[in-house]
Design an enzyme around this catalytic site. Sequence first.
Site, PDB file in Angstrom:
ATOM      1  CG  ASP A  54      -2.304  -0.106   1.041  1.00 57.04           C
ATOM      2  OD1 ASP A  54      -2.683  -0.372  -0.095  1.00 57.04           O
ATOM      3  OD2 ASP A  54      -3.074   0.050   2.005  1.00 57.04           O
ATOM      4  CE  LYS A  76      -8.254   1.632  -3.521  1.00 59.83           C
ATOM      5  NZ  LYS A  76      -9.467   0.854  -3.270  1.00 59.83           N
ATOM      6  CG  MET A 189      -9.335   8.070   5.358  1.00 55.83           C
ATOM      7  SD  MET A 189      -9.941   6.545   4.588  1.00 55.83           S
ATOM      8  CE  MET A 189     -10.834   5.806   5.973  1.00 55.83           C
TER       9      MET A 189
END
Length: 273
Positions: A54, A76, A189
Amino acid sequence: MNSKSTYNSSYSLPFGEGRGGAKVTLVGAGPGDPDLLTLKGVKALAEANVVLYDALANEEIMNHAPLDAIKIFVGKRKGCHEYSQDQINQLIVDNALTYGHVVRLKGGDPFIFGRGSEEIEYAESFGIPTFVVPGISSAIAVPAYQGISLTKRGTSESFWVITGTTSDRNMSNDIALAAQSSATVVILMGMSKLSQIVSLFQKESKGEIPVAIIQNGTTANEKMGVGTIDTIEEVVAEKNLSSPAIIVIGEVVKECNKLKGFYEEFVAAEIKS
Protein backbone atom coordinates in the site's frame (compact mmCIF):
# COMPACT_ATOMS: atom_id res chain seq x y z
CA MET A 1 18.14 -6.63 5.30
CA ASN A 2 16.98 -10.06 4.20
CA SER A 3 14.82 -11.24 7.07
CA LYS A 4 15.30 -14.90 6.19
CA SER A 5 18.74 -14.67 7.79
CA THR A 6 17.15 -13.31 10.98
CA TYR A 7 14.14 -15.62 11.27
CA ASN A 8 15.12 -19.23 10.67
CA SER A 9 11.82 -20.81 11.68
CA SER A 10 9.49 -21.60 8.81
CA TYR A 11 6.33 -19.54 8.52
CA SER A 12 3.32 -21.62 7.54
CA LEU A 13 -0.41 -21.26 7.57
CA PRO A 14 -2.30 -23.54 9.94
CA PHE A 15 -4.33 -25.00 7.07
CA GLY A 16 -1.54 -25.36 4.50
CA GLU A 17 -1.41 -24.14 0.93
CA GLY A 18 -3.77 -24.16 -2.00
CA ARG A 19 -3.12 -25.66 -5.38
CA GLY A 20 0.34 -24.91 -6.71
CA GLY A 21 1.37 -23.60 -3.28
CA ALA A 22 -1.04 -20.67 -3.52
CA LYS A 23 -1.86 -18.81 -0.32
CA VAL A 24 -2.52 -15.22 0.69
CA THR A 25 -1.50 -13.52 3.92
CA LEU A 26 -3.03 -10.14 4.70
CA VAL A 27 -0.56 -8.19 6.87
CA GLY A 28 -1.22 -4.95 8.74
CA ALA A 29 1.86 -2.73 8.47
CA GLY A 30 0.94 -0.46 11.37
CA PRO A 31 0.53 3.32 11.46
CA GLY A 32 3.82 4.42 9.88
CA ASP A 33 6.76 3.72 12.16
CA PRO A 34 8.34 0.58 10.64
CA ASP A 35 9.21 -0.69 14.14
CA LEU A 36 5.48 -1.06 14.83
CA LEU A 37 5.18 -3.95 12.38
CA THR A 38 4.44 -7.12 14.38
CA LEU A 39 6.87 -10.02 14.56
CA LYS A 40 4.27 -12.23 12.89
CA GLY A 41 4.12 -9.71 10.04
CA VAL A 42 7.92 -9.84 9.70
CA LYS A 43 7.84 -13.64 9.51
CA ALA A 44 5.09 -13.60 6.89
CA LEU A 45 7.04 -11.15 4.72
CA ALA A 46 10.17 -13.29 5.04
CA GLU A 47 8.32 -16.15 3.32
CA ALA A 48 6.64 -14.10 0.57
CA ASN A 49 7.00 -14.86 -3.10
CA VAL A 50 5.05 -11.71 -3.99
CA VAL A 51 4.29 -8.58 -1.94
CA LEU A 52 1.49 -6.22 -2.95
CA TYR A 53 1.98 -3.11 -0.83
CA ASP A 54 0.00 0.00 0.00
CA ALA A 55 0.86 3.68 -0.20
CA LEU A 56 0.32 3.83 3.56
CA ALA A 57 2.83 1.10 4.38
CA ASN A 58 6.29 2.47 5.21
CA GLU A 59 8.56 1.17 2.45
CA GLU A 60 11.32 0.34 4.96
CA ILE A 61 9.12 -2.60 5.89
CA MET A 62 9.82 -4.07 2.46
CA ASN A 63 13.35 -4.87 3.67
CA HIS A 64 11.83 -7.82 5.52
CA ALA A 65 10.81 -9.46 2.24
CA PRO A 66 13.28 -11.70 0.34
CA LEU A 67 15.43 -9.87 -2.23
CA ASP A 68 14.03 -12.05 -4.99
CA ALA A 69 10.37 -11.54 -4.04
CA ILE A 70 8.23 -9.72 -6.59
CA LYS A 71 7.17 -6.37 -5.14
CA ILE A 72 4.18 -4.54 -6.62
CA PHE A 73 3.04 -1.10 -5.50
CA VAL A 74 -0.77 -0.95 -5.52
CA GLY A 75 -1.06 2.27 -3.55
CA LYS A 76 -4.45 3.67 -2.72
CA ARG A 77 -4.62 7.12 -1.22
CA LYS A 78 -6.65 10.20 -2.01
CA GLY A 79 -5.38 11.44 -5.38
CA CYS A 80 -3.14 8.37 -5.75
CA HIS A 81 -4.94 5.31 -7.08
CA GLU A 82 -2.45 3.09 -8.88
CA TYR A 83 -5.06 0.34 -9.19
CA SER A 84 -8.78 0.05 -8.55
CA GLN A 85 -9.93 -2.27 -5.79
CA ASP A 86 -11.20 -4.80 -8.34
CA GLN A 87 -7.80 -4.80 -10.03
CA ILE A 88 -6.04 -5.32 -6.69
CA ASN A 89 -8.31 -8.26 -5.92
CA GLN A 90 -7.46 -9.83 -9.26
CA LEU A 91 -3.72 -9.21 -8.81
CA ILE A 92 -3.82 -11.01 -5.48
CA VAL A 93 -5.44 -14.07 -7.03
CA ASP A 94 -3.35 -14.11 -10.22
CA ASN A 95 -0.07 -13.83 -8.35
CA ALA A 96 -1.02 -16.44 -5.76
CA LEU A 97 -1.94 -18.96 -8.46
CA THR A 98 1.20 -18.15 -10.45
CA TYR A 99 3.89 -17.71 -7.79
CA GLY A 100 2.58 -19.13 -4.51
CA HIS A 101 2.61 -17.08 -1.31
CA VAL A 102 1.26 -13.54 -1.73
CA VAL A 103 1.57 -11.08 1.14
CA ARG A 104 -0.87 -8.19 0.87
CA LEU A 105 0.70 -5.43 2.98
CA LYS A 106 -1.71 -2.72 4.10
CA GLY A 107 -1.24 0.33 6.31
CA GLY A 108 -2.56 0.24 9.87
CA ASP A 109 -4.85 -2.72 10.48
CA PRO A 110 -6.29 -4.24 7.31
CA PHE A 111 -9.77 -4.61 8.81
CA ILE A 112 -10.07 -0.99 9.99
CA PHE A 113 -11.30 0.86 6.87
CA GLY A 114 -8.77 -1.13 4.85
CA ARG A 115 -11.12 -3.25 2.72
CA GLY A 116 -9.14 -6.27 3.86
CA SER A 117 -12.24 -8.42 4.20
CA GLU A 118 -13.10 -7.84 0.53
CA GLU A 119 -9.66 -9.02 -0.56
CA ILE A 120 -9.79 -12.10 1.64
CA GLU A 121 -13.27 -13.03 0.44
CA TYR A 122 -12.22 -12.68 -3.20
CA ALA A 123 -9.15 -14.90 -2.74
CA GLU A 124 -11.18 -17.50 -0.88
CA SER A 125 -13.75 -17.58 -3.70
CA PHE A 126 -10.97 -19.13 -5.82
CA GLY A 127 -10.20 -21.73 -3.17
CA ILE A 128 -7.01 -19.98 -2.07
CA PRO A 129 -6.21 -20.36 1.65
CA THR A 130 -5.92 -17.04 3.48
CA PHE A 131 -4.51 -15.84 6.76
CA VAL A 132 -4.67 -12.46 8.51
CA VAL A 133 -1.90 -10.84 10.56
CA PRO A 134 -3.52 -7.91 12.39
CA GLY A 135 -1.74 -4.56 12.43
CA ILE A 136 -1.53 -1.77 14.98
CA SER A 137 -4.29 0.63 14.01
CA SER A 138 -3.40 4.28 13.51
CA ALA A 139 -6.68 5.16 15.24
CA ILE A 140 -5.16 4.12 18.57
CA ALA A 141 -1.40 4.30 18.00
CA VAL A 142 -1.16 7.82 16.58
CA PRO A 143 -2.90 9.52 19.55
CA ALA A 144 -0.93 7.27 21.92
CA TYR A 145 2.37 8.51 20.48
CA GLN A 146 1.33 12.00 21.59
CA GLY A 147 0.31 10.78 25.05
CA ILE A 148 -3.41 10.98 24.27
CA SER A 149 -5.30 8.14 25.94
CA LEU A 150 -8.61 7.58 24.14
CA THR A 151 -10.19 6.38 27.37
CA LYS A 152 -9.40 7.68 30.82
CA ARG A 153 -11.08 7.01 34.13
CA GLY A 154 -13.33 9.91 35.04
CA THR A 155 -12.99 11.53 31.61
CA SER A 156 -13.96 9.14 28.82
CA GLU A 157 -15.62 5.74 29.12
CA SER A 158 -15.59 4.87 25.41
CA PHE A 159 -14.46 6.00 21.99
CA TRP A 160 -15.76 6.03 18.43
CA VAL A 161 -13.57 5.35 15.41
CA ILE A 162 -15.28 6.69 12.31
CA THR A 163 -14.36 7.20 8.68
CA GLY A 164 -14.81 10.83 7.76
CA THR A 165 -15.46 10.05 4.12
CA THR A 166 -17.59 7.11 2.98
CA SER A 167 -17.21 5.15 -0.26
CA ASP A 168 -19.61 7.55 -2.00
CA ARG A 169 -17.40 10.49 -0.88
CA ASN A 170 -19.97 11.79 1.61
CA MET A 171 -19.44 12.40 5.31
CA SER A 172 -20.42 9.51 7.57
CA ASN A 173 -23.77 9.95 9.32
CA ASP A 174 -22.23 8.37 12.41
CA ILE A 175 -20.29 11.57 13.12
CA ALA A 176 -23.54 13.37 13.94
CA LEU A 177 -24.40 10.60 16.41
CA ALA A 178 -20.91 10.66 17.91
CA ALA A 179 -21.18 14.43 18.42
CA GLN A 180 -24.14 13.82 20.74
CA SER A 181 -22.18 11.46 22.99
CA SER A 182 -19.59 12.07 25.70
CA ALA A 183 -17.18 9.60 24.10
CA THR A 184 -13.82 10.40 22.54
CA VAL A 185 -14.24 10.62 18.76
CA VAL A 186 -11.46 9.56 16.39
CA ILE A 187 -12.04 10.38 12.73
CA LEU A 188 -9.92 8.90 9.95
CA MET A 189 -9.91 10.31 6.42
CA GLY A 190 -11.81 13.35 7.62
CA MET A 191 -9.71 16.38 6.71
CA SER A 192 -11.72 17.20 3.60
CA LYS A 193 -14.85 17.24 5.76
CA LEU A 194 -13.41 19.25 8.66
CA SER A 195 -15.75 22.23 8.23
CA GLN A 196 -18.79 19.95 8.27
CA ILE A 197 -17.47 18.10 11.31
CA VAL A 198 -16.94 21.38 13.16
CA SER A 199 -20.50 22.48 12.32
CA LEU A 200 -21.97 19.24 13.67
CA PHE A 201 -20.20 19.61 17.02
CA GLN A 202 -21.09 23.31 17.24
CA LYS A 203 -24.72 22.37 16.66
CA GLU A 204 -24.46 20.26 19.82
CA SER A 205 -23.02 23.26 21.73
CA LYS A 206 -19.59 21.67 21.91
CA GLY A 207 -17.47 24.50 20.59
CA GLU A 208 -15.09 24.28 23.58
CA ILE A 209 -14.37 20.57 23.19
CA PRO A 210 -10.60 20.00 22.70
CA VAL A 211 -9.36 18.74 19.34
CA ALA A 212 -6.01 17.37 18.17
CA ILE A 213 -5.15 16.81 14.53
CA ILE A 214 -2.10 14.64 13.87
CA GLN A 215 -0.65 14.39 10.38
CA ASN A 216 1.71 11.56 9.34
CA GLY A 217 1.50 10.11 12.83
CA THR A 218 4.39 8.02 14.24
CA THR A 219 6.69 9.03 11.35
CA ALA A 220 9.59 11.45 11.08
CA ASN A 221 7.26 13.86 9.23
CA GLU A 222 4.67 13.98 11.99
CA LYS A 223 2.92 17.33 12.54
CA MET A 224 0.24 18.23 15.06
CA GLY A 225 -2.20 21.03 15.76
CA VAL A 226 -4.29 21.41 18.91
CA GLY A 227 -7.30 23.60 19.54
CA THR A 228 -11.01 23.41 20.17
CA ILE A 229 -13.94 22.78 17.86
CA ASP A 230 -14.30 26.58 17.51
CA THR A 231 -10.62 27.20 16.72
CA ILE A 232 -9.32 24.07 15.00
CA GLU A 233 -9.86 25.30 11.44
CA GLU A 234 -7.66 28.31 12.17
CA VAL A 235 -5.02 25.99 13.67
CA VAL A 236 -5.09 23.79 10.57
CA ALA A 237 -4.58 26.79 8.32
CA GLU A 238 -1.81 28.22 10.51
CA LYS A 239 0.11 24.93 10.69
CA ASN A 240 -0.69 23.90 7.11
CA LEU A 241 -2.04 20.51 8.16
CA SER A 242 -3.45 18.15 5.57
CA SER A 243 -4.07 14.47 4.82
CA PRO A 244 -3.18 11.87 5.88
CA ALA A 245 -4.22 12.96 9.35
CA ILE A 246 -6.25 11.76 12.30
CA ILE A 247 -8.76 13.97 14.10
CA VAL A 248 -9.18 13.35 17.84
CA ILE A 249 -12.08 15.10 19.56
CA GLY A 250 -12.68 14.91 23.30
CA GLU A 251 -11.66 15.94 26.80
CA VAL A 252 -8.85 13.35 26.76
CA VAL A 253 -6.90 15.70 24.49
CA LYS A 254 -6.82 18.27 27.28
CA GLU A 255 -5.91 15.59 29.84
CA CYS A 256 -2.73 14.67 27.96
CA ASN A 257 0.31 15.74 29.98
CA LYS A 258 2.19 16.79 26.84
CA LEU A 259 -0.57 19.23 25.93
CA LYS A 260 -1.46 20.72 29.34
CA GLY A 261 0.81 23.71 28.77
CA PHE A 262 -1.10 24.57 25.62
CA TYR A 263 -4.42 24.53 27.43
CA GLU A 264 -3.17 26.65 30.31
CA GLU A 265 -2.10 29.28 27.75
CA PHE A 266 -5.36 28.87 25.84
CA VAL A 267 -7.55 29.40 28.95
CA ALA A 268 -5.49 32.42 30.00
CA ALA A 269 -5.93 33.98 26.56
CA GLU A 270 -9.69 33.34 26.71
CA ILE A 271 -9.95 35.05 30.09
CA LYS A 272 -8.05 38.11 28.85
CA SER A 273 -10.29 38.42 25.80
